[in-house]
Design a protein around this motif. Structure first.
Motif, PDB file in Angstrom:
ATOM      1  N   ARG A  62       0.861  -1.187   0.000  1.00 33.31           N
ATOM      2  CA  ARG A  62       0.000   0.000   0.000  1.00 33.31           C
ATOM      3  C   ARG A  62       0.892   1.229   0.000  1.00 33.31           C
ATOM      4  O   ARG A  62       1.870   1.287   0.743  1.00 33.31           O
ATOM      5  N   VAL A 116      -3.050  -0.022  10.862  1.00 29.57           N
ATOM      6  CA  VAL A 116      -3.715  -0.413   9.615  1.00 29.57           C
ATOM      7  C   VAL A 116      -3.555  -1.913   9.419  1.00 29.57           C
ATOM      8  O   VAL A 116      -2.471  -2.457   9.599  1.00 29.57           O
ATOM      9  N   VAL A 118      -4.452  -4.808   6.366  1.00 24.28           N
ATOM     10  CA  VAL A 118      -4.877  -4.982   4.982  1.00 24.28           C
ATOM     11  C   VAL A 118      -5.027  -6.476   4.711  1.00 24.28           C
ATOM     12  O   VAL A 118      -4.091  -7.244   4.907  1.00 24.28           O
ATOM     13  N   THR A 219     -10.361  -6.557  -1.376  1.00 22.67           N
ATOM     14  CA  THR A 219      -9.369  -6.030  -0.439  1.00 22.67           C
ATOM     15  C   THR A 219     -10.084  -5.284   0.675  1.00 22.67           C
ATOM     16  O   THR A 219     -10.908  -4.398   0.417  1.00 22.67           O
ATOM     17  N   THR A 221      -9.399  -3.009   3.940  1.00 21.93           N
ATOM     18  CA  THR A 221      -8.422  -2.194   4.666  1.00 21.93           C
ATOM     19  C   THR A 221      -9.099  -1.634   5.902  1.00 21.93           C
ATOM     20  O   THR A 221     -10.128  -0.956   5.804  1.00 21.93           O
TER      21      THR A 221
END
Length: 264
Positions: A62, A116, A118, A219, A221
């Motif tokens: 990312r 974060v 992912v 995906t 996140t």
């Protein structure tokens, strides 16, 4: 697209397993940070290993400004677990893993809170079908934690997830949030606030992209600033909390591709 063969090949190399351990301990690292931990390997060598891990789906990248960050994606490992480790062998395998952790200390088992997470999974289904499974109540009850959801799919609309009968408080709102962006069937951004955790609401983004041969990537996140308890919850690190997002996405893939949930 990932498959078991790519995952097993990626995990067969000790250096690649070490890179995954580093990302498990602290997610979202740059190439330079990872390279500094592998002092006997060239930068090019680290890049080659990271490429293999990305091709297997075990690492997702990312961009953050000019930097490229690397995140551990445990979903392919969860898929292998769900396919190859059944309820009879899991306790024995877990015992061996615990013993190995006690005997080896090459990498610290202490994890650092990551703001974060992912996760990515590849599903043989149309974007519209994946979108429906994410947002419609009847579908949400069929996979993962099997909680009914209610979306107002408009900017500023509400999101609610309800406890099921197995939780003992059927019908109670257990997660609430607000829709921030909605672009069906490609992108959904919302806040995510478990009512039992006293932390700020977090931000959840779903992105669906079409690939070859009728396979789409999903995906997820999860931005978890100032929410360490929520981070542990959704990563599946808490006892009796289930497998978090990896379990949910693994089961969603299974449901859409086979018609049956792993946990129903």
């Amino acid at each position: 697209m990932t498959d078991d063969g790519l995952v097993f090949r990626a995990l067969a190399d000790g250096s690649r397993r070490f890179l995954l351990d580093l990302l498990f301990a602290r997610d979202g690292r740059t190439l330079t940070e990872l390279e500094s931990e592998l002092t006997e390997m060239t930068r090019f060598g680290v890049m080659k290993h990271l490429k293999v891990l990305e091709e297997a789906g075990l690492v997702v990248t990312r961009r953050a400004g000019r930097e490229k960050l690397h995140f551990l994606n445990p979903v392919p490992i969860r898929l292998v677990h769900d396919r190859w480790i059944d309820k009879y062998t899991e306790p024995q395998v877990a015992a061996l893993v615990d013993l190995k952790a006690e005997l080896e200390d090459d990498v610290s088992t202490t994890t650092t809170y990551s703001t974060v997470q992912v996760h990515r999974v590849y599903i043989k289904a149309t974007p519209e079908r994946i979108w429906t499974a994410l947002t419609e109540a009847d579908w949400a009850e069929k996979y993962g934690y099997q909680c009914r959801v209610a979306y107002e799919l408009r900017e500023g609309g509400s999101y609610k997830a309800f406890a099921n009968a197995a939780m003992g408080t059927e019908g109670d709102v257990i997660i609430k949030g607000e829709v921030v962006e909605v672009e069906p069937p490609r992108r959904l951004v919302q806040t995510w606030d478990p009512v039992w955790i006293d932390e700020p609401a977090t931000r959840l983004t779903y992105e669906i992209a079409e690939g070859p041969n009728g396979v789409c990537s999903l995906t997820l996140t999860h931005d978890l600033a100032d929410a360490p308890q929520t981070a542990d919850q959704v990563a599946g690190r808490l006892e009796n909390a289930g497998g978090g997002w990896p379990q949910v996405l693994s089961d969603l893939k299974t449901l859409l591709e086979t018609g049956s949930s792993l946990y129903a």
